[in-house]
Scaffold this active site. Structure first.
Site, PDB file in Angstrom:
ATOM      1  N   ASN A 169      -0.193  -2.077  16.047  1.00 56.14           N
ATOM      2  CA  ASN A 169      -1.301  -1.442  14.762  1.00 56.14           C
ATOM      3  C   ASN A 169      -1.784  -2.496  14.393  1.00 56.14           C
ATOM      4  O   ASN A 169      -2.245  -2.879  13.569  1.00 56.14           O
ATOM      5  CB  ASN A 169      -0.596  -1.074  13.703  1.00 56.14           C
ATOM      6  CG  ASN A 169      -0.814  -0.044  12.617  1.00 56.14           C
ATOM      7  OD1 ASN A 169      -2.923   0.236  12.850  1.00 56.14           O
ATOM      8  ND2 ASN A 169      -0.848  -0.125  11.456  1.00 56.14           N
ATOM      9  N   HIS A 173       1.532   5.709   7.609  1.00 58.76           N
ATOM     10  CA  HIS A 173       1.334   4.246   7.303  1.00 58.76           C
ATOM     11  C   HIS A 173       1.284   4.047   5.610  1.00 58.76           C
ATOM     12  O   HIS A 173       0.439   5.415   5.154  1.00 58.76           O
ATOM     13  CB  HIS A 173       0.271   3.617   7.892  1.00 58.76           C
ATOM     14  CG  HIS A 173       0.708   2.119   7.966  1.00 58.76           C
ATOM     15  ND1 HIS A 173      -0.117   1.682   6.990  1.00 58.76           N
ATOM     16  CD2 HIS A 173       0.658   1.708   8.329  1.00 58.76           C
ATOM     17  CE1 HIS A 173       0.175   0.225   7.310  1.00 58.76           C
ATOM     18  NE2 HIS A 173       0.117  -0.028   8.115  1.00 58.76           N
ATOM     19  N   GLU A 185      -0.541   1.838   4.101  1.00 62.48           N
ATOM     20  CA  GLU A 185      -1.669   2.560   3.938  1.00 62.48           C
ATOM     21  C   GLU A 185      -2.676   4.079   3.681  1.00 62.48           C
ATOM     22  O   GLU A 185      -3.124   3.986   2.938  1.00 62.48           O
ATOM     23  CB  GLU A 185      -2.668   1.658   5.236  1.00 62.48           C
ATOM     24  CG  GLU A 185      -2.800  -0.004   4.654  1.00 62.48           C
ATOM     25  CD  GLU A 185      -2.476  -0.824   5.445  1.00 62.48           C
ATOM     26  OE1 GLU A 185      -3.212  -0.921   6.581  1.00 62.48           O
ATOM     27  OE2 GLU A 185      -2.016  -2.235   5.691  1.00 62.48           O
ATOM     28  N   SER A 242       4.721  -8.078   8.173  1.00 60.49           N
ATOM     29  CA  SER A 242       4.606  -9.558   8.187  1.00 60.49           C
ATOM     30  C   SER A 242       5.667  -9.887   9.595  1.00 60.49           C
ATOM     31  O   SER A 242       6.058 -11.499   9.488  1.00 60.49           O
ATOM     32  CB  SER A 242       4.485 -10.522   7.028  1.00 60.49           C
ATOM     33  OG  SER A 242       4.362 -10.181   5.725  1.00 60.49           O
TER      34      SER A 242
HETATM   35  C1  PEP Z   1       1.237  -2.866  10.007  1.00 60.54           C
HETATM   36  O1  PEP Z   1       0.202  -2.255   9.600  1.00 60.54           O
HETATM   37  O2  PEP Z   1       1.875  -1.396  10.123  1.00 60.54           O
HETATM   38  C2  PEP Z   1       2.075  -3.765  10.047  1.00 60.54           C
HETATM   39  C3  PEP Z   1       3.163  -4.109   9.812  1.00 60.54           C
HETATM   40  O3  PEP Z   1       1.611  -4.991   9.126  1.00 60.54           O
HETATM   41  P1  PEP Z   1       1.480  -6.146   9.270  1.00 60.54           P
HETATM   42  O4  PEP Z   1       1.701  -6.974  10.467  1.00 60.54           O
HETATM   43  O5  PEP Z   1       0.146  -7.440   9.139  1.00 60.54           O
HETATM   44  O6  PEP Z   1       2.493  -6.761   7.874  1.00 60.54           O
END
Ligand code: PEP
Length: 272
Positions: free
Chosen positions: A9, A94, A96, A227
Site C-alpha cells: 500500500n 483502511h 486511514e 509496521s
Molecule cells: C498500511 O498502510 O496498510 C500499513 C500497514 O502501513 P505500515 O506498514 O507503514 O505500518
C-alpha cells in the site's frame, strides 16, 4: 492450500514518475514470482502507468479506495466500474479512510459489496485502536467490523457467472482478502507480535465462518498489516494462520519489499 499474498500500500506517496521508477526497480528482480501473489497499490493517478508496466508480469495491481456507486454526480470519487478496467484488487476500510475520511462500517460494507459486484477483489482492512486494545475490546471491535463489512455480500456474488461454477461461498472466499491491521501498529514501527496477530486472525476466520460456510472460510486469505519490515516478516508468516502481509512504508523500498516477498515465499513454501 491458501496462496500467500504480499500487498504493498503506497498510500499518498509517489508521483507518476516516481511510481514508474519504483516499479522498474521491482520488475528487475521480480519478473516472475511463484509461490505468492504480489499486489501493488499505487495512488489512483499512477494506476494506468503502473498497470502498463506490469503487463506480462505476474504482479497484480490494486487501488487504495473506491466509491460505492457505479457512476454519477460524485465529484472527485472513483467508481468500482472504472477500477474494474484497471486493476484486480482494491483496499477497502483502511484505518486511514475510517479515521481521517469518516468511512463508517456501513460505508465499508457498501464498498465491499460494490467492489465484489464489479469483479474487484476487496482487501478488507479491520483493526482496533490503541484505546480499544487497552480496554480489552479487540475482539468486540473486530467482530463488529467484520460482521458489518460482510453483511449481505452473498447477494452480490453470483456463482453461476463463474467459470467453474464454484459454490457461492467458495467464490466469496476466492474473491475476498481480509487484512488485520491494528491501528496502533500502522506506521508506528510498533508491530504486533506474531502470536497476537495469529490469534486475532484465527478469531477473524471464526467470525467470517458465520457469514460463509466453515470450509469456504478455511480458504479465505487473511493477512497481517502494521509496521511490517524485512526484519520482522518472518515472525508473521511463520504462523499458519497468517497468509501474508499488507505492507505500507516498507513497500516503497524496492529492496526491502523484495526481501519481504522472498521470505514469505520461502517460509510458506517450507511449511506446506
Ligand atoms: C498500511 O498502510 O496498510 C500499513 C500497514 O502501513 P505500515 O506498514 O507503514 O505500518
Amino acid at each position: 492450500m491458501r496462496i500467500p499474498i504480499v500487498a504493498g500500500n503506497w498510500k499518498m506517496n509517489t508521483t507518476v514518475t516516481e511510481a514508474e521508477r519504483l516499479v522498474m526497480e521491482m520488475l528487475e528482480k521480480l519478473n516472475r514470482i511463484e509461490g505468492a501473489e504480489v499486489v501493488l497499490c499505487p495512488p489512483f493517478v499512477s494506476l494506468v502507468a503502473v498497470g502498463m508496466m506490469l503487463e506480462g508480469s505476474s504482479i497484480k495491481l490494486g487501488a487504495q479506495n473506491v466509491y460505492f456507486v457505479t457512476a454519477g454526480a460524485y465529484t472527485g470519487e472513483i467508481s468500482p466500474l472504472m477500477l474494474s478496467e484497471l486493476c484486480e484488487f482494491v483496499i477497502v476500510g483502511h484505518s486511514e479512510r475510517r479515521w481521517h475520511f469518516g468511512d463508517t462500517d456501513e460505508v465499508v460494507n457498501k464498498k465491499v459489496k460494490a467492489a465484489l459486484a464489479n469483479n474487484l477483489k476487496p482487501i478488507l482492512c479491520v483493526g482496533e485502536r490503541l484505546e480499544e486494545k487497552e480496554a480489552g475490546k479487540t475482539e468486540e471491535v473486530i467482530h463488529r467490523q467484520v460482521t458489518a463489512a460482510l453483511d449481505g455480500i452473498e447477494h452480490v456474488v453470483a456463482s453461476d457467472s463463474s467459470e467453474y461454477r464454484l459454490s457461492r461461498d467458495a467464490e466469496i472466499a476466492a474473491s475476498l482478502v481480509i487484512a488485520y491491521e491494528p491501528v496502533w501498529a500502522i506506521g508506528t514501527g510498533k508491530a504486533a507480535s506474531g502470536e497476537q496477530a495469529a490469534a486475532t486472525i484465527e478469531f477473524i476466520r471464526d467470525v467470517a465462518a458465520k457469514t460463509i460456510d466453515k470450509n469456504a472460510a478455511q480458504s479465505l486469505r487473511i493477512l497481517y498489516g502494521g509496521s511490517v519490515t524485512a526484519a520482522n516478516i518472518a515472525e508473521f508468516v511463520a504462523h499458519p494462520q497468517i497468509d501474508g502481509a499488507l505492507v505500507g512504508g516498507a513497500s516503497l523500498k524496492a529492496v526491502e519489499f523484495m526481501s519481504i516477498i522472498q521470505q514469505t515465499i520461502e517460509i510458506k513454501g517450507s511449511t506446506k
